[in-house]
Design a protein around this motif. Structure first.
Motif, PDB file in Angstrom:
ATOM      1  N   THR A  35       0.824  -1.211   0.000  1.00 31.79           N
ATOM      2  CA  THR A  35       0.000   0.000   0.000  1.00 31.79           C
ATOM      3  C   THR A  35       0.852   1.252   0.000  1.00 31.79           C
ATOM      4  N   PHE A  36       1.986   1.229   0.691  1.00 34.60           N
ATOM      5  CA  PHE A  36       2.843   2.418   0.702  1.00 34.60           C
ATOM      6  C   PHE A  36       3.306   2.761  -0.710  1.00 34.60           C
ATOM      7  N   LYS A  38       1.930   1.832  -3.527  1.00 34.20           N
ATOM      8  CA  LYS A  38       0.773   2.227  -4.338  1.00 34.20           C
ATOM      9  C   LYS A  38       0.382   3.671  -4.047  1.00 34.20           C
ATOM     10  N   GLU A  39       0.367   4.029  -2.760  1.00 35.24           N
ATOM     11  CA  GLU A  39       0.013   5.402  -2.390  1.00 35.24           C
ATOM     12  C   GLU A  39       1.053   6.393  -2.902  1.00 35.24           C
ATOM     13  N   SER A  40       2.315   6.021  -2.825  1.00 34.43           N
ATOM     14  CA  SER A  40       3.387   6.875  -3.323  1.00 34.43           C
ATOM     15  C   SER A  40       3.263   7.083  -4.832  1.00 34.43           C
ATOM     16  N   GLU A  42       0.546   6.868  -6.591  1.00 26.52           N
ATOM     17  CA  GLU A  42      -0.627   7.715  -6.830  1.00 26.52           C
ATOM     18  C   GLU A  42      -0.310   9.189  -6.572  1.00 26.52           C
ATOM     19  N   ARG A  43       0.428   9.467  -5.497  1.00 29.53           N
ATOM     20  CA  ARG A  43       0.832  10.853  -5.197  1.00 29.53           C
ATOM     21  C   ARG A  43       1.666  11.421  -6.336  1.00 29.53           C
ATOM     22  N   ASN A  44       2.609  10.607  -6.836  1.00 27.12           N
ATOM     23  CA  ASN A  44       3.472  11.067  -7.926  1.00 27.12           C
ATOM     24  C   ASN A  44       2.684  11.312  -9.202  1.00 27.12           C
ATOM     25  N   LYS A  46      -0.462  12.217  -9.387  1.00 28.99           N
ATOM     26  CA  LYS A  46      -1.221  13.457  -9.187  1.00 28.99           C
ATOM     27  C   LYS A  46      -0.305  14.671  -9.316  1.00 28.99           C
TER      28      LYS A  46
END
Length: 184
Positions: A35-36, A38-40, A42-44, A46
């Motif tokens: 998840t970390f 994946k979240e990273s 997604e942040r990149n 965006k």
């Protein structure tokens, strides 16, 4: 009394032997499900989308300027184009250039005087990624304005001075000259 001392000593040794057996290694508790990452990611995504939106606004705000999209993820246009030469710098050449740096609002971060004329051993020296690629697109005496998203500029780290984290940049570069690498 000696007998009691020997018994206590023997009891103590047995107790130590029993308690000093090889300890069992604990197995790590892993809660990693990706998840970390994946979240990273997604942040990149965006961040890049937002930066590209700002760059797209700059491009659309002046339709008289013809911006070209590079294959590396930045945009550029020629201020001065050299149509007579055909040779561009390649790995190992020594490139001489001047440039300035602005933020996407056009505010000057570094002037040509601040950064001074540069000597760059193409692909053998560490410079900003966008410049590394952009210089190889240029011919002698050309002046090009580049719009670099932050990942092609100084990324999440900035330059430890005036350029902050994740800051897209406008760089205007003049390639004054280049020559083959001198063999020693």
């Amino acid at each position: 009394m000696k007998k009691i001392t020997y018994i206590l000593l023997l009891f103590s040794l047995l107790l130590n032997l029993v308690s000093c057996k090889e300890p069992q290694a604990r197995k790590p508790i892993s809660h990693s499900s990706g998840t970390f990452l994946k979240e990273s990611a997604e942040r990149n995504k965006k961040l890049i989308k937002g930066e590209e939106g700002k760059i797209d606004s700059i491009i659309k705000s002046n339709p008289k300027i013809k911006y070209l999209a590079s294959q590396k993820g930045y945009w550029y246009h020629y201020e001065i184009k050299n149509d007579t030469d055909t040779i561009r710098p390649k790995k190992g050449d020594v490139a001489y250039f001047v440039y300035d740096v602005k933020d996407l609002n056009g505010n000057v971060i570094y002037t040509e005087a601040d950064v001074k004329p540069q000597t760059y051993l193409v692909d053998k020296q560490n410079i900003m990624m966008g410049l590394r690629h952009g210089i190889k697109l240029m011919k002698k005496t050309e002046k090009v304005t580049f719009l670099f998203p932050s990942h092609m500029a100084y990324g999440y780290h900035g330059d430890n001075d005036k350029i902050g984290t994740n800051e897209p940049l406008i760089c205007t570069v003049t390639l004054t000259n280049f020559e083959p690498e001198k063999k020693q």
